[in-house]
Design a protein around this motif. Sequence first.
Motif, PDB file in Angstrom:
ATOM      1  N   UNK A 186      10.003 -11.686  -9.357  1.00 27.99           N
ATOM      2  CA  UNK A 186       9.513 -10.931  -7.745  1.00 27.99           C
ATOM      3  C   UNK A 186       8.714 -10.079  -7.655  1.00 27.99           C
ATOM      4  N   UNK A 187       8.305 -10.040  -6.135  1.00 28.39           N
ATOM      5  CA  UNK A 187       7.219  -8.975  -6.097  1.00 28.39           C
ATOM      6  C   UNK A 187       8.094  -8.296  -4.080  1.00 28.39           C
ATOM      7  N   UNK A 188       8.566  -7.676  -4.156  1.00 28.27           N
ATOM      8  CA  UNK A 188       8.889  -6.866  -3.013  1.00 28.27           C
ATOM      9  C   UNK A 188       7.669  -6.559  -1.744  1.00 28.27           C
ATOM     10  N   UNK A 189       7.149  -6.913  -0.788  1.00 33.10           N
ATOM     11  CA  UNK A 189       6.390  -6.865   0.008  1.00 33.10           C
ATOM     12  C   UNK A 189       6.613  -5.725   1.180  1.00 33.10           C
ATOM     13  N   UNK A 190       5.965  -5.177   1.866  1.00 32.32           N
ATOM     14  CA  UNK A 190       6.019  -4.196   3.190  1.00 32.32           C
ATOM     15  C   UNK A 190       6.305  -5.187   3.982  1.00 32.32           C
ATOM     16  N   UNK A 193       0.734  -1.031  -0.176  1.00 30.72           N
ATOM     17  CA  UNK A 193      -0.155  -0.269  -0.281  1.00 30.72           C
ATOM     18  C   UNK A 193       1.017   1.230   0.271  1.00 30.72           C
ATOM     19  N   UNK A 194       0.284   2.433  -0.280  1.00 27.04           N
ATOM     20  CA  UNK A 194       1.219   3.858  -0.223  1.00 27.04           C
ATOM     21  C   UNK A 194       1.617   4.018   1.266  1.00 27.04           C
ATOM     22  N   UNK A 195       3.245   4.165   0.712  1.00 22.55           N
ATOM     23  CA  UNK A 195       3.811   4.558   2.316  1.00 22.55           C
ATOM     24  C   UNK A 195       4.984   4.290   2.299  1.00 22.55           C
TER      25      UNK A 195
END
Length: 277
Positions: free
Chosen positions: A149-153, A107-109
């Motif tokens: 590849x996925x970056x997660x918070x 999410x936006x952060x």
Amino acid sequence: QTLTSYFCNLLEAVISNPELPLAEYSLMAADEVALQAPQPAEKVDAEFIPVHTLFRQQAIKNPHAVALVEGETTITYQELDEQSEVLAAQLSYHIAQETQLVGVYQSISISLMVSILGILKAGLAYLPLEPELPTERIKTILQASGCTCVLTGTRDYPQELESDFVNYITVSDLLQKGRRGKKHPVKTEPEHLAYVIYTSGTTGQPKGVMVNQLGLSNYITWAAERYLQGDQLSFALHSSISFDLTVTSLFTPLVRGNTLHIYAAAGHGQLPIERVI
């Protein structure tokens, strides 16, 4: 034909982001927006500066200026530059050489902004994947884009997204490792991909739009000159990064030393824009 195209673009934008005010919707497609202020072809090599380099110039010039504000948390240009540099180095070390596209499931952060800048600095392109989207739609986008590849918070993401073909990496884990490993590339060419966004398309199926580094740089440079005109103004980030014109809020303040205020949803069912109002 042009009017029909504009109507379809508006319809897609409303379907993808029904919570936005009418004034924020664009009649143009994402690729048209990115190329809104093109530079003469013969001057590309002399004048092209990637957006992440424009940001870094501001970080060197005004290291202690506030770059991002999220609630009570602030981060300076120097801190944002350093964190994105670490992330870029780690991405270069951990991601396969043939990888070009990195998903951003956040999410936006502040973490999202670190991720996007780190991806661009590493010579890669980002793919917005909103956690609010249905799981099946995200899986369809991943498959259609070939993103592996996925970056997660956080480590908290739906189990349905787990796949043998997609590697999910938490941003905080990479930042904790520091700048060990291979140095990230510093040369970005105008034709290199910057990001890919997916719209619903007229058929309801996700349709990818690719924007290169030159198109992004041209548009953001134009937007900074048009909207800022040398003034020190704060920008608000509250809309989906899958929405084409959100790139205006993402990058315009950061290439001129201004501040970006991030308004994430405070609770279930609350829209980010409601916190601005």
